[in-house]
Scaffold this active site. Structure first.
Site, PDB file in Angstrom:
ATOM      1  N   GLY A 223      59.518  35.928  47.193  1.00  0.00           N
ATOM      2  CA  GLY A 223      60.462  35.281  48.101  1.00  0.00           C
ATOM      3  C   GLY A 223      61.712  36.105  48.305  1.00  0.00           C
TER       4      GLY A 223
ATOM      5  CE1 TYR B  62      48.059  28.593  42.696  1.00  0.00           C
ATOM      6  CE2 TYR B  62      46.179  30.086  42.705  1.00  0.00           C
ATOM      7  CZ  TYR B  62      47.522  29.840  42.957  1.00  0.00           C
ATOM      8  OH  TYR B  62      48.316  30.827  43.483  1.00  0.00           O
TER       9      TYR B  62
ATOM     10  CE  LYS C 193      49.180  29.688  47.207  1.00  0.00           C
ATOM     11  NZ  LYS C 193      50.676  29.730  47.278  1.00  0.00           N
TER      12      LYS C 193
END
Length: 289
Positions: free
Chosen positions: A31, A177, A181
């Protein structure tokens, strides 16, 4: 061409001057690398993250990240908050509007990972992944949409999520997971269709290889893994390339970082580290570089 920002001409540019980016989970890692890539081109950056004070196992805070953004040539504002909370997300968007006049780019970066087998995975971790990965992506994008519609400098939403890979290996490796995603990916693809006429480019970006972030270094064998991982800057440089394209060109696309750079003429990725044979990331079956 080499694969580092210094050598691709991204330092000190003005390509993003006047454009405002909101990044979730931007205190460190990918990020922050995306925020810095845009800042080097003059962007305004609002960082929404929880880390206001130094953490013993994590480098940096949202405040040090803003300092890095400004040192790179951009303007930055920190918003201490949780992407799972609607009021915190609204505050981040309001901050972007108050400080910089609008929102042109959203980066859905915040994410949680737990890969335990189903019978060992706690309900708490299940909820955490769904809340951060799916709910957080939904909340931030929804809050930004009215302002993205008004953007006159190329509106984009980049979500850090993989291309949909139905290989049974990935479906079975860590189903929860994977669900979280792929949920992020499906939201992006859905919005690309839902808002096809709004002039917003919805795209996904995923690394070809492991990236040397805290999530990797804090693993039991993190030291060795980091040596075979590329630096977060490869994702930052790939994101800048996507954000430099017309929204309609990228809308509904799922990109791998190395492929984006190859399309831009960057074929030597050695500058990003990882050695001669960096580890392929989750959901990636083979090399694109």
């Amino acid at each position: 061409m080499s694969g580092t920002s210094n050598e691709t001409g991204d330092i000190g540019g003005t390509r993003f001057a006047g454009r405002t980016m909101v990044v979730s989970g931007g205190s460190r890692g990918i990020g922050l690398a995306i925020a810095l890539g845009a800042a080097r081109q003059g962007a305004n950056v609002v960082l929404l993250a929880k880390t206001a004070e130094p953490h013993p196992k994590l480098p940096g805070t949202v405040h040090t990240a803003v300092a890095d953004v400004e040192a790179a040539g951009g303007k930055g504002v920190a918003v201490v908050g949780d992407v799972r909370k609607e009021e915190d997300v609204a505050r981040a968007i309001d901050t972007a509007v108050e400080h910089f006049g609008g929102v042109d780019v959203v980066v859905n970066n915040a994410s949680a990972i737990a890969t335990e087998p189903t019978e060992a995975l706690s309900a708490k971790k299940f909820d955490l992944m769904m809340d951060i990965n799916v709910r957080g992506t939904f909340l931030l994008t929804k809050a930004a949409l009215p302002h993205l519609r008004k953007s006159t400098s190329g509106a984009h939403v980049i979500t850090l999520a993989p291309p949909l890979n139905m290989n049974p290996h990935w479906l079975g490796a860590h189903p929860t997971y994977t669900l979280s995603k792929y949920g992020m990916t499906l939201l992006s693809l859905g919005w690309a269709s839902e808002y096809a006429d709004a002039g917003i480019g919805f795209s996904c970006l995923w690394p070809e290889t492991y990236i040397a972030t805290s999530a990797v270094s804090n693993l039991a064998d993190g030291g060795d893994l980091v040596k075979s991982s590329r630096s977060p800057e490869i994702m930052g440089d790939a994101a800048v390339q996507i954000l430099s394209r017309p929204p309609a060109e990228v809308n509904g696309q799922c990109y791998i970082d190395a492929a984006v750079l190859a399309d831009s003429g960057v074929t030597d990725l050695s500058g990003y580290g990882g050695g001669d044979d960096p580890i392929l990331d989750i959901f990636v079956d083979g090399r694109v570089s």
